[in-house]
Design an enzyme around this catalytic site. Structure first.
Site, PDB file in Angstrom:
ATOM      1  N   ASP A  64      -5.525  -9.159 -21.111  1.00 17.23           N
ATOM      2  CA  ASP A  64      -6.374  -9.738 -19.816  1.00 17.23           C
ATOM      3  C   ASP A  64      -5.348 -10.772 -19.130  1.00 17.23           C
ATOM      4  O   ASP A  64      -5.050 -11.665 -19.711  1.00 17.23           O
ATOM      5  CB  ASP A  64      -7.601 -10.666 -20.727  1.00 17.23           C
ATOM      6  CG  ASP A  64      -8.534 -11.253 -19.399  1.00 17.23           C
ATOM      7  OD1 ASP A  64      -7.945 -11.205 -18.197  1.00 17.23           O
ATOM      8  OD2 ASP A  64      -9.513 -11.526 -19.722  1.00 17.23           O
ATOM      9  N   CYS A 130     -10.730  -6.922   3.845  1.00 19.65           N
ATOM     10  CA  CYS A 130     -12.015  -7.813   3.578  1.00 19.65           C
ATOM     11  C   CYS A 130     -11.595  -9.225   3.769  1.00 19.65           C
ATOM     12  O   CYS A 130     -12.294  -9.972   3.798  1.00 19.65           O
ATOM     13  CB  CYS A 130     -12.363  -7.637   2.317  1.00 19.65           C
ATOM     14  SG  CYS A 130     -13.395  -6.003   2.092  1.00 19.65           S
ATOM     15  N   TYR A 159     -15.114 -11.704  -2.797  1.00 17.91           N
ATOM     16  CA  TYR A 159     -13.858 -10.717  -2.612  1.00 17.91           C
ATOM     17  C   TYR A 159     -12.746 -11.012  -1.458  1.00 17.91           C
ATOM     18  O   TYR A 159     -11.629 -11.280  -2.039  1.00 17.91           O
ATOM     19  CB  TYR A 159     -14.475  -9.418  -2.392  1.00 17.91           C
ATOM     20  CG  TYR A 159     -13.182  -8.269  -2.481  1.00 17.91           C
ATOM     21  CD1 TYR A 159     -12.763  -8.099  -3.773  1.00 17.91           C
ATOM     22  CD2 TYR A 159     -12.908  -7.657  -1.498  1.00 17.91           C
ATOM     23  CE1 TYR A 159     -11.541  -7.011  -3.838  1.00 17.91           C
ATOM     24  CE2 TYR A 159     -11.876  -6.593  -1.390  1.00 17.91           C
ATOM     25  CZ  TYR A 159     -11.154  -6.400  -2.580  1.00 17.91           C
ATOM     26  OH  TYR A 159     -10.120  -5.438  -2.771  1.00 17.91           O
ATOM     27  N   ALA A 203     -16.632   4.947  -0.692  1.00 14.34           N
ATOM     28  CA  ALA A 203     -17.222   6.045   0.047  1.00 14.34           C
ATOM     29  C   ALA A 203     -16.827   7.389  -0.277  1.00 14.34           C
ATOM     30  O   ALA A 203     -17.570   8.185  -0.279  1.00 14.34           O
ATOM     31  CB  ALA A 203     -17.398   5.491   1.604  1.00 14.34           C
ATOM     32  N   LYS A 210     -21.396  13.009  -4.172  1.00 10.74           N
ATOM     33  CA  LYS A 210     -22.945  13.356  -3.947  1.00 10.74           C
ATOM     34  C   LYS A 210     -22.988  14.743  -3.551  1.00 10.74           C
ATOM     35  O   LYS A 210     -23.959  15.560  -3.820  1.00 10.74           O
ATOM     36  CB  LYS A 210     -23.346  12.540  -2.971  1.00 10.74           C
ATOM     37  CG  LYS A 210     -23.616  11.026  -3.608  1.00 10.74           C
ATOM     38  CD  LYS A 210     -24.206  10.026  -2.347  1.00 10.74           C
ATOM     39  CE  LYS A 210     -24.375   8.770  -2.983  1.00 10.74           C
ATOM     40  NZ  LYS A 210     -24.836   7.782  -1.737  1.00 10.74           N
ATOM     41  N   THR A 231     -18.391   2.421  10.824  1.00 15.99           N
ATOM     42  CA  THR A 231     -17.146   3.136  10.954  1.00 15.99           C
ATOM     43  C   THR A 231     -16.123   2.525  10.073  1.00 15.99           C
ATOM     44  O   THR A 231     -15.938   1.106   9.533  1.00 15.99           O
ATOM     45  CB  THR A 231     -16.435   3.271  12.288  1.00 15.99           C
ATOM     46  OG1 THR A 231     -16.487   1.818  12.615  1.00 15.99           O
ATOM     47  CG2 THR A 231     -17.416   3.884  13.317  1.00 15.99           C
TER      48      THR A 231
HETATM   49  P1  NAD Z   1      -9.283  -0.514  -9.661  1.00 17.63           P
HETATM   50  O1  NAD Z   1     -10.598  -0.984  -9.914  1.00 17.63           O
HETATM   51  O2  NAD Z   1      -9.028   0.925  -9.895  1.00 17.63           O
HETATM   52  O3  NAD Z   1      -8.046  -1.049 -10.273  1.00 17.63           O
HETATM   53  C1  NAD Z   1      -7.737  -2.615 -10.721  1.00 17.63           C
HETATM   54  C2  NAD Z   1      -7.539  -2.445 -12.245  1.00 17.63           C
HETATM   55  O4  NAD Z   1      -7.345  -3.979 -12.464  1.00 17.63           O
HETATM   56  C3  NAD Z   1      -8.491  -1.975 -12.984  1.00 17.63           C
HETATM   57  O5  NAD Z   1      -8.028  -1.178 -13.885  1.00 17.63           O
HETATM   58  C4  NAD Z   1      -9.063  -3.374 -14.034  1.00 17.63           C
HETATM   59  O6  NAD Z   1      -9.404  -3.132 -15.193  1.00 17.63           O
HETATM   60  C5  NAD Z   1      -7.752  -4.214 -13.555  1.00 17.63           C
HETATM   61  N1  NAD Z   1      -8.227  -5.693 -14.046  1.00 17.63           N
HETATM   62  C6  NAD Z   1      -9.127  -6.227 -13.465  1.00 17.63           C
HETATM   63  N2  NAD Z   1      -9.288  -7.569 -14.012  1.00 17.63           N
HETATM   64  C7  NAD Z   1      -7.960  -7.522 -15.045  1.00 17.63           C
HETATM   65  C8  NAD Z   1      -7.640  -8.712 -15.693  1.00 17.63           C
HETATM   66  N3  NAD Z   1      -8.091  -9.792 -15.807  1.00 17.63           N
HETATM   67  N4  NAD Z   1      -6.756  -8.508 -16.503  1.00 17.63           N
HETATM   68  C9  NAD Z   1      -5.808  -7.215 -16.355  1.00 17.63           C
HETATM   69  N5  NAD Z   1      -6.334  -6.085 -15.487  1.00 17.63           N
HETATM   70  C10 NAD Z   1      -7.451  -6.474 -14.654  1.00 17.63           C
HETATM   71  O7  NAD Z   1      -8.999  -0.669  -8.033  1.00 17.63           O
HETATM   72  P2  NAD Z   1      -8.123  -0.312  -7.054  1.00 17.63           P
HETATM   73  O8  NAD Z   1      -8.684   0.408  -6.036  1.00 17.63           O
HETATM   74  O9  NAD Z   1      -6.653   0.562  -7.770  1.00 17.63           O
HETATM   75  O10 NAD Z   1      -7.203  -1.599  -6.525  1.00 17.63           O
HETATM   76  C11 NAD Z   1      -6.041  -2.282  -6.832  1.00 17.63           C
HETATM   77  C12 NAD Z   1      -6.029  -3.560  -5.753  1.00 17.63           C
HETATM   78  O11 NAD Z   1      -5.860  -3.165  -4.452  1.00 17.63           O
HETATM   79  C13 NAD Z   1      -6.998  -4.719  -6.012  1.00 17.63           C
HETATM   80  O12 NAD Z   1      -6.350  -5.986  -5.967  1.00 17.63           O
HETATM   81  C14 NAD Z   1      -7.894  -4.491  -4.993  1.00 17.63           C
HETATM   82  O13 NAD Z   1      -8.793  -5.360  -4.650  1.00 17.63           O
HETATM   83  C15 NAD Z   1      -6.688  -3.875  -3.732  1.00 17.63           C
HETATM   84  N6  NAD Z   1      -7.639  -3.259  -2.787  1.00 17.63           N
HETATM   85  C16 NAD Z   1      -8.034  -1.671  -3.132  1.00 17.63           C
HETATM   86  C17 NAD Z   1      -8.565  -1.130  -2.069  1.00 17.63           C
HETATM   87  C18 NAD Z   1      -9.178   0.316  -2.179  1.00 17.63           C
HETATM   88  O14 NAD Z   1      -9.498   0.860  -1.237  1.00 17.63           O
HETATM   89  N7  NAD Z   1      -8.802   0.877  -3.230  1.00 17.63           N
HETATM   90  C19 NAD Z   1      -8.752  -1.875  -0.578  1.00 17.63           C
HETATM   91  C20 NAD Z   1      -8.370  -3.095  -0.684  1.00 17.63           C
HETATM   92  C21 NAD Z   1      -7.634  -3.820  -1.557  1.00 17.63           C
END
Ligand code: NAD
Length: 346
Positions: A64, A130, A159, A203, A210, A231
């Site tokens: 963690d 965001c 967020y 989405a 779905k 969008t």
């Molecule tokens: P994801 O949820 O698939 O991966 C995030 C991972 O972080 C998860 O596996 C989760 O278990 C881990 N995590 C959360 N808290 C933790 C902790 N305390 N210690 C260790 N691990 C922890 O999400 P993702 O889509 O792969 O996103 C990765 C990053 O990109 C994030 O910071 C997210 O905010 C950012 N992001 C993603 C998107 C998107 O469209 N997917 C868009 C904007 C930003």
């Protein structure tokens, strides 16, 4: 003149990737492994069997990272640290679980300090669209968001504010302590090996699922969140990991937030039509106006990334969706057959 992206690292540098049990960091781990990096430490709080991808010969730790001591252990001897760990999900998740989203501040706060103390050369933070001012996103025919649109600040509650503040940590660690940081603002990332069910999915994955469900069940209906006119742009995962590498290793981008997203804007209605076409089915649409829908419109202005990196994410949405649909359909079939699949619960 921008320094050539990707030119500053050695194949035996220790790379630390946080959040590697999830979607993007899992793909990033695979990307560096396939590029020949021999020392990668991947970390996630999920138990190892629940990781979306486990990459061979990579050191995988279940810890963690909101705990300071775990971050110190994670960053030991690191040359480069990529922080993609966060509690996040689609709109349904981030509108409902603001406390969980805000608490991700602990991860970045401890990770950046640990990286700095370990003497890491570079630190990457995954920010988000965001973080942008929501007042600029109230019309589906949006003007694409450019980097300066984050201020004056009115980020997505929870967020988005966590992202904005963590960006500031990255900027001040560079200004005050000389830790070279990179900050990418991702715009909706999608692709195989991502969350597709369980409440955190976004989405594109949700719509693929779905459509697959409707075909399987014979109930040719689909519920769309909001009125479908909202969008967004969607970036394919391969473009995302390539962009992370380029941004991290471009010295001109040190401590400078930059958009990492596609500029192909589509409405959710169009996204549904694209997936229907891939699935070879037409569904009766109904709309849920009370479901979480986020801002009315959001697109990535890629002027800055094109100028600095001479590159932008470019895989057409239709092509990326085909690959994603195929992967989700296979996951769906595996789950039906009782096999282990990618699954994340709230
Ligand atoms: P994801 O949820 O698939 O991966 C995030 C991972 O972080 C998860 O596996 C989760 O278990 C881990 N995590 C959360 N808290 C933790 C902790 N305390 N210690 C260790 N691990 C922890 O999400 P993702 O889509 O792969 O996103 C990765 C990053 O990109 C994030 O910071 C997210 O905010 C950012 N992001 C993603 C998107 C998107 O469209 N997917 C868009 C904007 C930003």
């Amino acid at each position: 003149m921008a320094k050539k992206a990707g030119s500053t690292k050695n194949k035996d540098d220790l790379i630390v990737i946080a959040g590697a049990g999830g979607f993007i960091a899992g793909a990033l781990t695979r990307y560096f492994h396939d590029k020949g990096f021999t020392r990668i430490r991947a970390i996630d709080k999920k138990p190892l069997p629940d990781w979306y991808q486990r990459v061979e010969s990579v050191e995988c730790l279940s810890m963690d990272l909101s705990e300071k001591d775990n971050c110190i252990r994670a960053c030991e001897d690191a040359q480069e640290v990529y922080n993609l760990a966060a509690d996040m999900g689609g709109m349904g998740f981030i509108e409902r679980f603001r406390v969980m989203c805000l608490r991700s501040i602990l991860i970045n706060t401890h990770m950046i300090e640990a990286a700095y103390r370990a003497g890491a050369r570079r630190y990457f933070f995954s920010s988000s669209a965001c973080a942008y001012n929501t007042l600029l996103q109230q019309d589906p025919n949006v003007r694409a968001l450019k980097e300066s649109d984050a201020y004056p600040a009115m980020a997505e509650r929870g967020y988005g504010w966590e992202k904005l503040l963590s960006e500031m940590f990255c900027q001040e660690y560079w200004a005050e302590r000389g830790l070279r940081t990179a900050i990418a603002r991702f715009h909706n990332v999608y692709g195989p090996n991502g969350t597709w069910d369980g409440g955190r999915e976004k989405a594109p994955a949700a719509i693929c699922r779905k459509v697959i469900e409707a075909k399987e069940s014979g109930n040719h209906e689909i519920v769309i969140w909001g009125d479908g006119t909202q969008t967004r742009s969607f970036m394919y995962i391969d473009d995302c990991v390539k962009g992370i590498d380029m941004i991290m290793h471009c010295d001109d981008l040190t401590a400078t937030p930059i958009n990492l997203g596609s500029s192909e804007l589509v409405s959710i209605n169009t996204l549904v039509s694209m997936v229907e076409e891939i699935g070879g089915v037409r569904l009766k649409r109904s709309y849920d106006p009370d479901a979480p829908k986020g801002v009315a419109g959001r697109n990535s202005d890629n002027t800055f990334i094109k100028k600095v990196l001479k590159w932008e994410p470019s895989l057409p949405l239709k092509e990326g969706l085909k690959r994603t649909y195929k992967w989700i359909a296979a996951q769906y079939a595996d789950r039906k057959a009782g096999k282990h699949t990618v699954r994340d619960q709230i």
